[in-house]
Enzyme design. Structure first.
Site: not given
Ligand code: ATR
Length: 266
Positions: A66, A102
């Site tokens: 990420k 997220d």
């Protein structure tokens, strides 16, 4: 030919994302195909380029890529910039574009699926790594007041707390004598079967303990249950971040309730 998407990570063999996106595609009538790409850490950038050159439209990025995905992007959303991490790549633009769904996924799971409004809620966030970094600003934007970030390595928590006005940083021992109604575990301790050293009395009346890890009953959730708190794992967050990515790519927000219920079914 359906539009192609995939989750990319290492490992990804057990990822639920292909199944989740297949349900979303069926329910919305969007013609997409969604696979899984496992790449060794050194080959992440090449694998993204290869998928893009093969007309891939988008990628979900999972551990451990990420932060690297964020660095690769020519352009990012404000929420990816705040998180300094990208979990959603859009490949069919002139430049590589990254977003991060997220935090939105966690906030939606808490507020909609679990019925826990965040406005004015004092939140204890455990951990100060990538996972905590991704959800801090969205929690604050959803109205959480006075977020306390507790981490084993206190300077890491202090660095993170500086990003959000009013957030406070401390070590686990400094939590003694304090209690919260919402405690979110964003450490990776549960993945090693470990538990951050939390003092007793942390869970106030009606508290919810939320572990961002999913698919296992972590030591943290077991401890919280024993202390009388309600508990939730990160499965709802997984489904909600997927729905938010689907929205970014396709312009349609899929319904999540039935998908989450099916994943939770024994
Ligand atoms: P992630 O992207 O999953 O957040 P990370 O950036 O390596 O991974 O961060 C892991 C987090 O879990 C950190 O907050 C880490 O604490 P440190 O910053 O002190 O390393 C925390 N963590 C991992 N194992 C832990 C354990 N056994 N007890 C307490 N905290 C732990």
């Amino acid at each position: 030919m359906p539009d192609r998407y995939a989750v990319i990570g290492h490992p990804v063999a057990h990822s639920r994302s292909p199944w989740i996106h297949a349900q979303f595609a069926r329910a919305t009538g969007e013609d997409i195909e969604y696979g899984a790409i496992d790449v060794p850490p050194a080959e992440f950038a090449h694998a993204v380029e290869r998928f893009r050159s093969q007309s891939g439209k988008g990628l979900n990025v999972t551990l451990p890529f990420k932060l690297e995905a964020f660095r690769l992007c020519a352009e990012t959303s404000a929420r990816a910039a705040a998180a300094q991490a990208v979990n959603t790549l859009v490949l069919d633009r002139a430049h590589l574009y990254g977003d991060n769904t997220d935090g939105a996924g966690l906030v939606r799971d808490l507020t909609v699926n679990l019925g826990r409004p965040l406005a004015g809620e004092r939140v204890l966030l455990l951990g100060a790594g990538g996972a905590a970094q991704g959800v801090l600003a969205p929690l604050a934007e959803a109205g959480a007041a006075g977020i306390v970030i507790a981490n084993r390595t206190v300077p890491r928590a202090e660095a993170l707390a500086r990003r959000v006005p009013g957030a406070e940083a401390c070590g686990f021992d400094a939590l003694a004598g304090r209690s919260f109604r919402l405690v979110i575990n964003a450490t990776s301790a549960g993945l090693q079967g470990e538990l951050p050293p939390l003092p007793p009395g942390l869970f106030g009346a009606g508290a919810l303990a939320y572990d961002m890890v999913y698919g296992r009953d972590t030591e943290f959730l077991a401890m919280a249950r024993a202390a009388g708190a309600a508990t939730a794992d990160g499965l709802g967050m997984l489904v909600e971040q997927a729905a938010e990515s689907f929205l970014v790519w396709r312009g349609v927000r899929p319904e999540t309730r039935a998908v989450l219920a099916a994943l939770r079914a024994p």
